[in-house]
Design a protein around this motif. Sequence first.
Motif, PDB file in Angstrom:
ATOM      1  N   CYS A  78      11.335   8.224  58.061  1.00 46.71           N
ATOM      2  CA  CYS A  78       9.963   8.309  57.589  1.00 46.71           C
ATOM      3  C   CYS A  78       9.941   7.876  56.124  1.00 46.71           C
ATOM      4  N   ASN A  79       9.062   6.972  55.810  1.00 47.75           N
ATOM      5  CA  ASN A  79       8.937   6.513  54.426  1.00 47.75           C
ATOM      6  C   ASN A  79       8.337   7.614  53.563  1.00 47.75           C
ATOM      7  N   PHE A  80       8.908   7.813  52.377  1.00 48.40           N
ATOM      8  CA  PHE A  80       8.364   8.797  51.448  1.00 48.40           C
ATOM      9  C   PHE A  80       8.544   8.295  50.022  1.00 48.40           C
ATOM     10  N   TRP A  81       7.753   8.837  49.115  1.00 49.55           N
ATOM     11  CA  TRP A  81       7.813   8.443  47.709  1.00 49.55           C
ATOM     12  C   TRP A  81       7.264   9.569  46.850  1.00 49.55           C
ATOM     13  N   ASP A  82       7.308   9.368  45.565  1.00 53.82           N
ATOM     14  CA  ASP A  82       6.830  10.346  44.587  1.00 53.82           C
ATOM     15  C   ASP A  82       7.489  11.718  44.791  1.00 53.82           C
ATOM     16  N   ALA A  83       8.797  11.689  45.084  1.00 54.83           N
ATOM     17  CA  ALA A  83       9.548  12.929  45.300  1.00 54.83           C
ATOM     18  C   ALA A  83       9.792  13.618  43.964  1.00 54.83           C
ATOM     19  N   LYS A  84       9.405  14.884  43.888  1.00 53.70           N
ATOM     20  CA  LYS A  84       9.562  15.656  42.655  1.00 53.70           C
ATOM     21  C   LYS A  84      10.352  16.928  42.948  1.00 53.70           C
ATOM     22  N   TYR A  85      11.540  16.998  42.361  1.00 52.56           N
ATOM     23  CA  TYR A  85      12.390  18.183  42.490  1.00 52.56           C
ATOM     24  C   TYR A  85      12.411  18.864  41.133  1.00 52.56           C
ATOM     25  N   LYS A  86      12.066  20.141  41.122  1.00 54.26           N
ATOM     26  CA  LYS A  86      12.037  20.884  39.857  1.00 54.26           C
ATOM     27  C   LYS A  86      12.802  22.188  40.032  1.00 54.26           C
ATOM     28  N   GLU A  87      13.704  22.439  39.093  1.00 51.59           N
ATOM     29  CA  GLU A  87      14.490  23.673  39.102  1.00 51.59           C
ATOM     30  C   GLU A  87      14.308  24.345  37.748  1.00 51.59           C
ATOM     31  N   GLU A  88      13.854  25.606  37.781  1.00 54.84           N
ATOM     32  CA  GLU A  88      13.614  26.334  36.539  1.00 54.84           C
ATOM     33  C   GLU A  88      14.405  27.637  36.542  1.00 54.84           C
ATOM     34  N   LEU A  89      15.008  27.937  35.428  1.00 52.85           N
ATOM     35  CA  LEU A  89      15.792  29.147  35.268  1.00 52.85           C
ATOM     36  C   LEU A  89      14.921  30.371  35.519  1.00 52.85           C
ATOM     37  N   ASN A  90      15.379  31.273  36.357  1.00 59.59           N
ATOM     38  CA  ASN A  90      14.697  32.519  36.721  1.00 59.59           C
ATOM     39  C   ASN A  90      13.400  32.325  37.514  1.00 59.59           C
ATOM     40  N   LEU A  91      13.058  31.100  37.857  1.00 61.96           N
ATOM     41  CA  LEU A  91      11.840  30.848  38.621  1.00 61.96           C
ATOM     42  C   LEU A  91      12.115  30.175  39.960  1.00 61.96           C
ATOM     43  N   GLY A  92      13.331  29.697  40.177  1.00 64.82           N
ATOM     44  CA  GLY A  92      13.665  29.025  41.428  1.00 64.82           C
ATOM     45  C   GLY A  92      13.418  27.533  41.333  1.00 64.82           C
ATOM     46  N   SER A  93      13.252  26.910  42.486  1.00 65.96           N
ATOM     47  CA  SER A  93      13.066  25.470  42.509  1.00 65.96           C
ATOM     48  C   SER A  93      11.986  25.087  43.516  1.00 65.96           C
ATOM     49  N   SER A  94      11.439  23.904  43.310  1.00 63.75           N
ATOM     50  CA  SER A  94      10.410  23.399  44.214  1.00 63.75           C
ATOM     51  C   SER A  94      10.657  21.921  44.464  1.00 63.75           C
ATOM     52  N   PHE A  95      10.104  21.432  45.551  1.00 62.65           N
ATOM     53  CA  PHE A  95      10.259  20.037  45.929  1.00 62.65           C
ATOM     54  C   PHE A  95       8.977  19.592  46.612  1.00 62.65           C
ATOM     55  N   SER A  96       8.476  18.448  46.226  1.00 54.42           N
ATOM     56  CA  SER A  96       7.297  17.889  46.876  1.00 54.42           C
ATOM     57  C   SER A  96       7.466  16.383  46.985  1.00 54.42           C
ATOM     58  N   PHE A  97       6.788  15.794  47.953  1.00 53.01           N
ATOM     59  CA  PHE A  97       6.832  14.351  48.141  1.00 53.01           C
ATOM     60  C   PHE A  97       5.633  13.918  48.968  1.00 53.01           C
ATOM     61  N   ILE A  98       5.366  12.633  48.960  1.00 53.11           N
ATOM     62  CA  ILE A  98       4.305  12.053  49.766  1.00 53.11           C
ATOM     63  C   ILE A  98       4.969  11.216  50.847  1.00 53.11           C
ATOM     64  N   ALA A  99       4.509  11.380  52.083  1.00 54.69           N
ATOM     65  CA  ALA A  99       5.092  10.661  53.218  1.00 54.69           C
ATOM     66  C   ALA A  99       4.017   9.870  53.952  1.00 54.69           C
ATOM     67  N   ASP A 100       4.437   8.808  54.607  1.00 51.97           N
ATOM     68  CA  ASP A 100       3.561   7.979  55.421  1.00 51.97           C
ATOM     69  C   ASP A 100       3.252   8.729  56.716  1.00 51.97           C
ATOM     70  N   ALA A 101       2.033   9.232  56.855  1.00 52.63           N
ATOM     71  CA  ALA A 101       1.659  10.046  58.017  1.00 52.63           C
ATOM     72  C   ALA A 101       1.583   9.234  59.308  1.00 52.63           C
ATOM     73  N   SER A 102       1.526   7.908  59.214  1.00 55.38           N
ATOM     74  CA  SER A 102       1.446   7.088  60.418  1.00 55.38           C
ATOM     75  C   SER A 102       2.823   6.733  60.984  1.00 55.38           C
ATOM     76  N   HIS A 103       3.880   7.052  60.264  1.00 59.67           N
ATOM     77  CA  HIS A 103       5.240   6.764  60.725  1.00 59.67           C
ATOM     78  C   HIS A 103       5.583   7.691  61.895  1.00 59.67           C
ATOM     79  N   PRO A 104       6.282   7.203  62.927  1.00 62.33           N
ATOM     80  CA  PRO A 104       6.624   8.051  64.086  1.00 62.33           C
ATOM     81  C   PRO A 104       7.410   9.318  63.715  1.00 62.33           C
ATOM     82  N   ASP A 105       8.238   9.250  62.686  1.00 55.78           N
ATOM     83  CA  ASP A 105       9.029  10.423  62.294  1.00 55.78           C
ATOM     84  C   ASP A 105       8.209  11.460  61.529  1.00 55.78           C
ATOM     85  N   ALA A 106       6.972  11.154  61.181  1.00 57.80           N
ATOM     86  CA  ALA A 106       6.110  12.110  60.477  1.00 57.80           C
ATOM     87  C   ALA A 106       5.812  13.323  61.352  1.00 57.80           C
ATOM     88  N   ARG A 107       6.074  13.217  62.652  1.00 61.56           N
ATOM     89  CA  ARG A 107       5.853  14.361  63.549  1.00 61.56           C
ATOM     90  C   ARG A 107       6.783  15.531  63.209  1.00 61.56           C
TER      91      ARG A 107
END
Length: 78
Positions: free
Chosen positions: A1-30
């Motif tokens: 599945c195609n994806f872009w704008d991936a943002k991984y953030k790790e902060e001390l004592n706050l944990g981590s987060s991850f977000s990205f944008i994916a092509d919803a029309s791709h077969p693997d988007a299921r």
Amino acid sequence: CNFWDAKYKEELNLGSSFSFIADASHPDARYLFEENQVVFRDKDGFLRAFVIKELDDTDDGAEINTLVTCEAAMMELA
């Protein structure tokens, strides 16, 4: 599945987060659904596991994309 704008953030004592944008029309988007897991290799080569928590579809007229927001899988243990 195609994806872009991936943002991984790790902060001390706050944990981590991850977000990205994916092509919803791709077969693997299921596979993009809440509580499913995403794994990627960080810049140091370590595998990072995240759980999908929120999906937000966007339609700009030309294409349909999904903003995927995740939280660290280890937070499931907290």
